[in-house]
Design a protein around this motif. Sequence first.
Motif, PDB file in Angstrom:
ATOM      1  N   SER A  62      -4.016   1.946   6.872  1.00 47.15           N
ATOM      2  CA  SER A  62      -4.359   1.294   5.329  1.00 47.15           C
ATOM      3  C   SER A  62      -4.389  -0.083   5.476  1.00 47.15           C
ATOM      4  O   SER A  62      -5.338  -0.803   4.653  1.00 47.15           O
ATOM      5  CB  SER A  62      -2.972   1.653   4.745  1.00 47.15           C
ATOM      6  OG  SER A  62      -1.863   1.126   5.359  1.00 47.15           O
TER       7      SER A  62
ATOM      8  N   ASP B 287      -8.843   6.170  -0.075  1.00 38.01           N
ATOM      9  CA  ASP B 287      -7.876   6.323  -1.148  1.00 38.01           C
ATOM     10  C   ASP B 287      -7.642   8.070  -1.519  1.00 38.01           C
ATOM     11  O   ASP B 287      -8.589   8.563  -1.594  1.00 38.01           O
ATOM     12  CB  ASP B 287      -8.122   5.750  -2.553  1.00 38.01           C
ATOM     13  CG  ASP B 287      -7.684   4.289  -2.150  1.00 38.01           C
ATOM     14  OD1 ASP B 287      -7.103   3.822  -1.352  1.00 38.01           O
ATOM     15  OD2 ASP B 287      -8.415   3.381  -3.159  1.00 38.01           O
TER      16      ASP B 287
ATOM     17  N   THR C  45      -6.396   1.020  -1.664  1.00 39.91           N
ATOM     18  CA  THR C  45      -7.204   0.313  -1.220  1.00 39.91           C
ATOM     19  C   THR C  45      -8.040  -0.589  -2.178  1.00 39.91           C
ATOM     20  O   THR C  45      -8.408  -1.777  -2.027  1.00 39.91           O
ATOM     21  CB  THR C  45      -8.309   1.125  -0.071  1.00 39.91           C
ATOM     22  OG1 THR C  45      -7.409   1.753   0.954  1.00 39.91           O
ATOM     23  CG2 THR C  45      -9.308   0.097   0.732  1.00 39.91           C
TER      24      THR C  45
ATOM     25  N   GLN D 209       0.766   3.964   1.622  1.00 38.72           N
ATOM     26  CA  GLN D 209       0.786   4.470   2.908  1.00 38.72           C
ATOM     27  C   GLN D 209       1.823   3.650   3.936  1.00 38.72           C
ATOM     28  O   GLN D 209       2.140   3.969   4.951  1.00 38.72           O
ATOM     29  CB  GLN D 209      -0.296   4.712   3.455  1.00 38.72           C
ATOM     30  CG  GLN D 209      -1.120   5.951   2.702  1.00 38.72           C
ATOM     31  CD  GLN D 209      -2.416   6.109   3.664  1.00 38.72           C
ATOM     32  OE1 GLN D 209      -3.420   5.647   3.052  1.00 38.72           O
ATOM     33  NE2 GLN D 209      -2.426   6.766   4.787  1.00 38.72           N
TER      34      GLN D 209
ATOM     35  N   HIS E  90       0.903  -1.131  -0.074  1.00 42.37           N
ATOM     36  CA  HIS E  90       0.115   0.034  -0.065  1.00 42.37           C
ATOM     37  C   HIS E  90       0.790   1.166   0.070  1.00 42.37           C
ATOM     38  O   HIS E  90       1.986   1.236   0.521  1.00 42.37           O
ATOM     39  CB  HIS E  90      -0.959  -0.095   1.137  1.00 42.37           C
ATOM     40  CG  HIS E  90      -1.942   1.035   1.086  1.00 42.37           C
ATOM     41  ND1 HIS E  90      -1.931   2.266   1.226  1.00 42.37           N
ATOM     42  CD2 HIS E  90      -3.454   0.857   0.893  1.00 42.37           C
ATOM     43  CE1 HIS E  90      -3.127   2.670   1.293  1.00 42.37           C
ATOM     44  NE2 HIS E  90      -3.883   2.276   0.911  1.00 42.37           N
TER      45      HIS E  90
END
Length: 359
Positions: A310, A333, A276, A266, A264
């Motif tokens: 996340s 997102d 996501t 993040q 992800h």
Amino acid sequence: MRPCSNKEEISSTAKLIYSVTLCKEEHPECRVSAIVSALEKAHLTPKFRGSDITQLQNCKTATFEDVGDGHFISPPKKAKYSVSEEGVDGSGDTHTTDTTFKESLVSTGAEISLVDYVVASAKITKNPPIGFALICPHAVPDGPLGFCSGGNVAIAARHAQRVHGLQRVFIIDISAHPGKGTNDMFYDDPDVFFLSIHQDGILPGAGKIDHIGRGKGAGATLNVPLPQFSGDFSMQTVLCQVIVPCTQRFKPDIILVSAGYDAHVQDPQSKLQFLTRTYYLLASCIKKLAEDLCGGRCVFFLEGGDNLESLSNSVADSFRALMGEPSNSAEFDSRYFVIMEPYLGARQAVQKIKQIHSL
């Protein structure tokens, strides 16, 4: 079959079944607690969904027979590592103590019980529930590695073959790091197809594009190393041009997913940029492949993910995908974190893979 105490409750209406295993040592297992809280907040638990979602309870602890083939950390008295309250000497970033082995057996019992439930359900309905194990991730065959103490997906694969006679197992690893333990375990095995999507070079020497299996297993291993900053577009390309045709050609009896969320954008553990919605699309596609190819038999196993926000949101959206419900990713997102993807690098990797594997 190693049933849970609620084996008699196998339902023909459940869409999703999951298990939860919390370890005493909450590094990094605090993420399991965060995920459970997120699922409650999103109303994705039996409390809110009734029989559509089932949580497996009181699963039996795994035995040595269940964790055969040496793909598990040895008990402390037999370990190659020095075990103490401070951890295992030589295990690197993997914190283990003298209770780790026992806790790992509990996690393994939960995961193979999920396999049992999904397989049993497939015998009584054309639409069995998808399984999702919220447990500790995998390792290498001879010890712990990368916050992992046991080879969960590998153990589940062998369990599906040995106990249920499901010969052909397709494993998809979507963690940012190569699935080195699973790769090594099945490198010579033509009946287990291992496909890993990960960040190129994040684990030196592992997950290279030309690592395709050996001997009878040649061609049954496929590594997809994506360049740094690859994201949603790259993953969709891999999904359509690699994952789908490989799975269709292999014709599996069951699909197992090492569900890592550390790619992800993040997450601090990688330089990939999945969103996501990326995980929602992956889960939706894998669910459809399982329905089309192997009677819906499919189980996900939690892997990496260190940004709790996340991670939790992405797992919750994966649950929605497996339930056949709309994504909620737009709420989470943000393009603020995303930079331009290396489209050319991702395309070149996919084209080379297609040539090597004749896709």
